[in-house]
Design a protein around this motif. Sequence first.
Motif, short mmCIF file in Angstrom:
data_model
loop_
_atom_site.label_atom_id
_atom_site.label_comp_id
_atom_site.label_asym_id
_atom_site.label_seq_id
_atom_site.Cartn_x
_atom_site.Cartn_y
_atom_site.Cartn_z
N TYR A 78 33.88 -21.34 -0.79
CA TYR A 78 34.04 -20.55 -1.61
C TYR A 78 34.02 -21.40 -2.89
N LEU A 79 34.12 -22.66 -2.80
CA LEU A 79 34.19 -23.53 -3.89
C LEU A 79 33.24 -23.13 -4.97
N GLY A 80 33.75 -22.95 -6.26
CA GLY A 80 32.62 -22.75 -7.27
C GLY A 80 32.15 -21.18 -7.36
N LYS A 81 32.51 -20.53 -6.07
CA LYS A 81 31.88 -19.19 -6.28
C LYS A 81 32.96 -18.07 -6.57
N ALA A 82 34.31 -18.29 -5.94
CA ALA A 82 35.13 -17.27 -6.00
C ALA A 82 36.48 -18.06 -6.87
N CYS A 83 36.88 -17.28 -7.80
CA CYS A 83 38.27 -17.74 -8.75
C CYS A 83 39.44 -17.63 -7.81
N ILE A 84 40.41 -18.58 -8.08
CA ILE A 84 41.70 -18.40 -7.52
C ILE A 84 42.43 -17.37 -8.45
N CYS A 85 43.25 -16.38 -7.82
CA CYS A 85 43.99 -15.34 -8.69
C CYS A 85 45.14 -16.03 -9.13
N LYS A 86 45.44 -15.19 -10.41
CA LYS A 86 46.46 -15.72 -11.56
C LYS A 86 47.78 -15.97 -10.69
N GLU A 87 48.06 -14.98 -9.66
CA GLU A 87 49.23 -15.14 -8.70
C GLU A 87 49.36 -16.44 -8.10
N CYS A 88 48.37 -16.68 -7.42
CA CYS A 88 48.25 -18.30 -6.76
C CYS A 88 48.60 -19.26 -7.72
N LEU A 89 47.93 -19.33 -8.76
CA LEU A 89 47.90 -20.36 -9.77
C LEU A 89 49.09 -20.69 -10.04
N GLU A 90 49.93 -19.43 -10.61
CA GLU A 90 51.47 -19.45 -10.94
C GLU A 90 52.28 -19.91 -9.96
N ALA A 91 51.94 -19.57 -8.89
CA ALA A 91 53.08 -19.97 -7.55
C ALA A 91 52.84 -21.62 -7.31
N PHE A 92 51.61 -22.01 -7.64
CA PHE A 92 51.44 -23.33 -7.27
C PHE A 92 52.09 -24.35 -8.29
N LYS A 93 51.77 -23.62 -9.52
CA LYS A 93 52.35 -24.43 -10.79
C LYS A 93 53.75 -24.51 -10.69
N ARG A 94 54.56 -23.36 -10.27
CA ARG A 94 55.93 -23.22 -10.17
C ARG A 94 56.59 -23.96 -8.91
N ASP A 95 55.83 -23.90 -7.96
CA ASP A 95 56.28 -24.45 -6.42
C ASP A 95 55.95 -26.15 -6.59
N GLY A 96 54.93 -26.42 -7.46
CA GLY A 96 54.59 -27.91 -7.50
C GLY A 96 53.66 -28.06 -6.33
N GLY A 97 53.16 -26.89 -5.79
CA GLY A 97 52.07 -27.02 -4.53
C GLY A 97 52.91 -27.20 -3.23
#
Length: 73
Positions: free
Chosen positions: A54-73
């Motif tokens: 999926y790399l370079g084909k599908a974008c991560i959704c905003k929810e996952c990006l924000e959860a990742f930033k918030r929880d620090g991964g």
Amino acid sequence: MTDHAKQAAQSAGTCPLCGKANGCAGAAGRSHEECWCMNEIFPQEILKRIPKEYLGKACICKECLEAFKRDGG
Ligand SMILES: [Zn+2]
Ligand SMILES: [Zn+2]
């Protein structure tokens, strides 16, 4: 459209991490330039979680990006 192409089009609009719609403009048939993801910074750590196919084909959704930033991964 072949089944394979259909699948690829579907996965381009699907977050590879949670399987929900990622809201990507590119997947909706619009220019990727106007996609929300173009104005976001995706940490290397989150990109590493995306399955290779999926790399370079599908974008991560905003929810996952924000959860990742918030929880620090
Ligand atoms: Zn997601
Ligand atoms: Zn996008």
